[in-house]
Write a protein that holds these residues in place. Structure first.
Motif, short mmCIF file in Angstrom:
data_model
loop_
_atom_site.label_atom_id
_atom_site.label_comp_id
_atom_site.label_asym_id
_atom_site.label_seq_id
_atom_site.Cartn_x
_atom_site.Cartn_y
_atom_site.Cartn_z
N ILE A 5 0.84 -1.20 0.00
CA ILE A 5 0.00 0.00 0.00
C ILE A 5 0.87 1.25 0.00
O ILE A 5 0.54 2.26 -0.61
N SER A 6 2.01 1.16 0.64
CA SER A 6 2.89 2.33 0.73
C SER A 6 3.37 2.83 -0.64
O SER A 6 3.71 3.98 -0.80
N GLY A 9 0.36 5.17 -1.43
CA GLY A 9 0.02 6.23 -0.47
C GLY A 9 -1.48 6.35 -0.34
O GLY A 9 -2.24 5.75 -1.12
N GLU A 10 -1.92 7.15 0.60
CA GLU A 10 -3.36 7.26 0.88
C GLU A 10 -4.14 7.77 -0.34
O GLU A 10 -5.10 7.15 -0.76
N SER A 95 -15.11 3.52 4.99
CA SER A 95 -13.78 3.83 5.50
C SER A 95 -13.12 2.54 5.95
O SER A 95 -13.74 1.69 6.57
N LYS A 100 -0.39 -3.36 8.21
CA LYS A 100 0.62 -3.62 7.17
C LYS A 100 0.46 -4.96 6.46
O LYS A 100 1.00 -5.18 5.39
N ASP A 129 -12.57 6.69 3.01
CA ASP A 129 -11.41 7.15 3.72
C ASP A 129 -10.60 5.86 3.92
O ASP A 129 -11.14 4.81 4.18
N SER A 132 -4.39 3.80 8.20
CA SER A 132 -3.76 2.60 8.72
C SER A 132 -4.22 2.26 10.12
O SER A 132 -4.84 3.05 10.82
N LEU A 134 -2.95 -0.29 13.63
CA LEU A 134 -1.80 -1.02 14.18
C LEU A 134 -1.99 -2.52 14.06
O LEU A 134 -1.05 -3.26 13.87
N SER A 140 -15.69 0.81 8.41
CA SER A 140 -16.81 1.64 8.84
C SER A 140 -17.65 1.99 7.62
O SER A 140 -17.12 2.49 6.63
N ASP B 52 -15.28 9.85 9.15
CA ASP B 52 -13.90 9.67 9.59
C ASP B 52 -13.79 8.40 10.42
O ASP B 52 -14.66 8.11 11.23
N LEU B 53 -12.70 7.69 10.22
CA LEU B 53 -12.44 6.50 11.03
C LEU B 53 -11.09 6.74 11.72
O LEU B 53 -10.07 6.90 11.06
N MET B 55 -8.21 5.58 14.51
CA MET B 55 -7.69 4.38 15.17
C MET B 55 -6.66 4.75 16.23
O MET B 55 -5.75 5.55 15.97
N GLY B 57 -3.42 4.75 18.33
CA GLY B 57 -2.04 4.44 17.96
C GLY B 57 -1.66 4.99 16.60
O GLY B 57 -0.49 5.08 16.26
N VAL B 58 -2.67 5.35 15.79
CA VAL B 58 -2.40 5.93 14.48
C VAL B 58 -2.86 7.39 14.47
O VAL B 58 -2.08 8.29 14.18
N HIS B 59 -4.12 7.58 14.84
CA HIS B 59 -4.68 8.93 14.81
C HIS B 59 -4.65 9.62 16.16
O HIS B 59 -4.83 10.83 16.24
N ASP B 235 -4.46 18.06 6.49
CA ASP B 235 -3.18 17.42 6.15
C ASP B 235 -2.03 18.42 6.00
O ASP B 235 -0.89 18.03 5.76
N ASN B 338 0.31 11.68 6.41
CA ASN B 338 -0.21 10.67 5.50
C ASN B 338 0.03 9.33 6.16
O ASN B 338 1.07 8.71 6.02
N ALA B 339 -0.97 8.93 6.90
CA ALA B 339 -0.84 7.76 7.76
C ALA B 339 -0.38 6.52 7.00
O ALA B 339 0.40 5.72 7.50
N LEU B 340 -0.83 6.39 5.76
CA LEU B 340 -0.51 5.16 5.04
C LEU B 340 0.93 5.13 4.57
O LEU B 340 1.50 4.07 4.38
N ARG B 341 1.51 6.29 4.32
CA ARG B 341 2.87 6.28 3.84
C ARG B 341 3.85 6.19 5.02
O ARG B 341 4.86 5.55 4.95
N LYS B 343 3.45 4.91 8.18
CA LYS B 343 3.50 3.74 9.07
C LYS B 343 4.11 2.53 8.36
O LYS B 343 3.82 2.27 7.23
#
Lengths: 343, 343
Positions: A5-6, A9-10, A95, A100, A129, A132, A134, A140, B52-53, B55, B57-59, B235, B338-341, B343
């Motif tokens: 996914i990286s 990117g989002e 969402s 990973k 949306d 990531s 953990l 959702s 919005d979702l 999480m 540890g991430v958000h 962002d 950019n959480a996905l990039r 993490k």
């Protein structure tokens, strides 16, 4: 094939997943790509909103649930809530939060399931949306629908003497779950042993790829019936009837002999040595509709295929009970699926 | 005091948390308690939906984020998306998935924050769902709002020569986050050492308890200005300007000397030895508004307190660039959150 996914990117992932999404409904004005989706409904419609948050390991087990099926089911169970208000689903937002472990191809599978469900039910994907997590997958979904102003059906309108009806049959999804749990060790274990699902396809389908009862809502409308109360059966018939009776300040009697149960469900309950009626009453995830209609609608409702009359509404003092084949009364209890109590 | 969630169960918990919730808005017809919420909007309004979702540890990091603040912020950031469409938020639904670590009192705290935000912004809580999670907390919020049909503002309407404006100041929330991360070891460690936040209260407030710019939307309406494009800054300014320019098929020039930055942000950047402009351009979570207006609106917009003109829209060929104090041009890049990039 595994694309991380990286690498996208989002924003890249969202663009990739939502490519080619078209808006079908007149009420969908602007979909994915801005701070919010824009909808427009005529003022004679009421707008229905329902939402679900599904967590890996609690609401689904990816050991035996294919991601495409999971996408399909996640969408359909939300449509089911809109039908349960006597409405029509029109838009959803999705969402996802992904650990990973998941790659782009996984999410494509999931989206393929959501898109298939949306095509079948003519619902537009208008938002989403992706971020990531953990651990594991979180999903959702919010679904928006419409109903004519005077035709929304709540849980609180059941009246004494109303007839209690259910669509389809009950307990099969729960039996499918039991079967999958049993075969899970096989699925996880040696490759040359295949799980044996022959003759049990219906149970698996009910668990893995349920449908929402759009057809029943359409048949009721065609027969000019507006139920006095309605819910979809997600936690089990007992639990839902208790909600209807509590909110309607009523009691009920339902008859064991009238509870609709499929042959495969019965065979499986026998095999598992489980009480069949308990499975049908408390199994959950049937996504059938339970509703009440005035006795004046008896002739009309009894002619509709796929609907079974299972009992009637009483005064509240009489409580809620199941009447067994031998005439005994058992008080209904919500033993249904309740993630917070069980875990 | 710790009450286990299992003592209430799912339905008990929802009933407990939503006790006393009243519906304030005309458009909220039926809230919590059925398969879906029921809304009714007049046909001259368009309906805005954002979701919005979030999480753990991430958000968000519960080491330093109090649950009440988290509830407040979760709601407010969704309101911000509705304002960014030039709309007014009216309803939200909240779903939570909770691991065993959380007790009833924790969730009460969270809800207290959500309810406070809803009171301040006159938004109704119309739905929700509470279930369990294997690890951590997941929060899903959907917000529904309204806007006059011809007044919805998208990202794609910026035109050459339009002025680029931002509300408030930028980079403070990001600096607040850096500060909290630095003090996290102290917060987690020995009790007699207290983290030192004196003189940095504004940064913490911007990170922990952001507000949505309702006031700016109201001032623009009062001044009879409809922006040609708008977004909220979640962002980072760079990232949002790139979205606006891409969707509007345009370029932009913004001027470093005009980027609004608070004194505390500047002090903190110095202390952390970070480039202040980079923090302001890419920090994120400002929840300010960035928008474009026609130069014809110059007089009107420049009189509104709390709005700063930072640049203008150009032809697409010119690309998107920041002009520094010494006249150099740097291409804007989305280095934002950019959480996905990451993490």
């Amino acid at each position: 094939m595994r694309t991380e996914i990286s690498t996208l990117g989002e924003f890249g992932l969202i663009a990739h997943l939502t490519k080619g999404i078209k808006l079908e409904n007149e009420s969908s004005k602007y979909g994915i790509g801005d701070d919010a989706a824009v909808l427009s409904y005529p003022s004679e419609k009421q707008i229905l909103v329902t939402t679900d948050l599904l967590m890996e390991g609690v609401h689904f087990d990816l050991t035996y649930v294919p991601l495409k099926h999971l996408g399909y089911k996640s969408a359909v169970v939300n449509f089911s809530d809109i039908y349960a208000m006597n409405g029509t689903p029109r838009q959803i937002t999705i969402s996802l939060a992904l650990s990973k472990r998941f790659c782009v191809e996984d999410i494509e599978e999931f989206y393929a399931g959501v898109r298939l469900a949306c095509q079948q039910y003519h619902v537009d994907i208008v938002g989403g949306d992706t971020s990531s997590s953990l651990t594991g997958l979180a999903i959702s979904i919010t679904c928006i629908g419409e109903a004519d102003k005077n035709k929304v059906v709540y849980r609180n309108g059941a009246k004494e003497t109303d007839l209690i009806c259910v669509s389809g049959d009950l307990g099969a999804a729960y039996m499918g779950l039991q079967l999958l749990e049993r075969e899970k060790t096989v699925l996880k274990g040696e490759k040359d042993i295949q799980p044996d699902f022959s003759g049990k396809e219906y149970l698996l389908e009910r668990q893995l790829k349920p449908e929402a009862r759009k057809d029943i809502i359409e048949k009721l409308a065609a027969a000019n019936i507006i139920p006095s109360s309605m819910m979809d059966i997600s936690d089990g018939l007992s639990s839902e009837l208790l909600h209807i009776c509590k909110q309607s300040n009523a009691g009920c009697r339902i008859y064991e002999e009238h509870i609709p149960i499929d042959y495969q469900t019965a065979v499986m309950a026998e095999e598992f040595n489980m009480n069949l009626t308990t499975c049908a009453m408390n199994g959950g995830e049937d996504y059938e509709l339970v509703f009440t209609v005035s006795i004046a609608d008896y002739d009309k409702v009894s002619q509709i295929e796929g609907i079974r009359l299972i009992g009637h509404i009483t005064k509240p003092e009489l409580g809620c009970a199941l009447v067994t084949r031998d005439g005994q009364e058992f008080e209904l209890r919500a033993q249904g699926w309740n993630a917070l109590r069980k875990k």
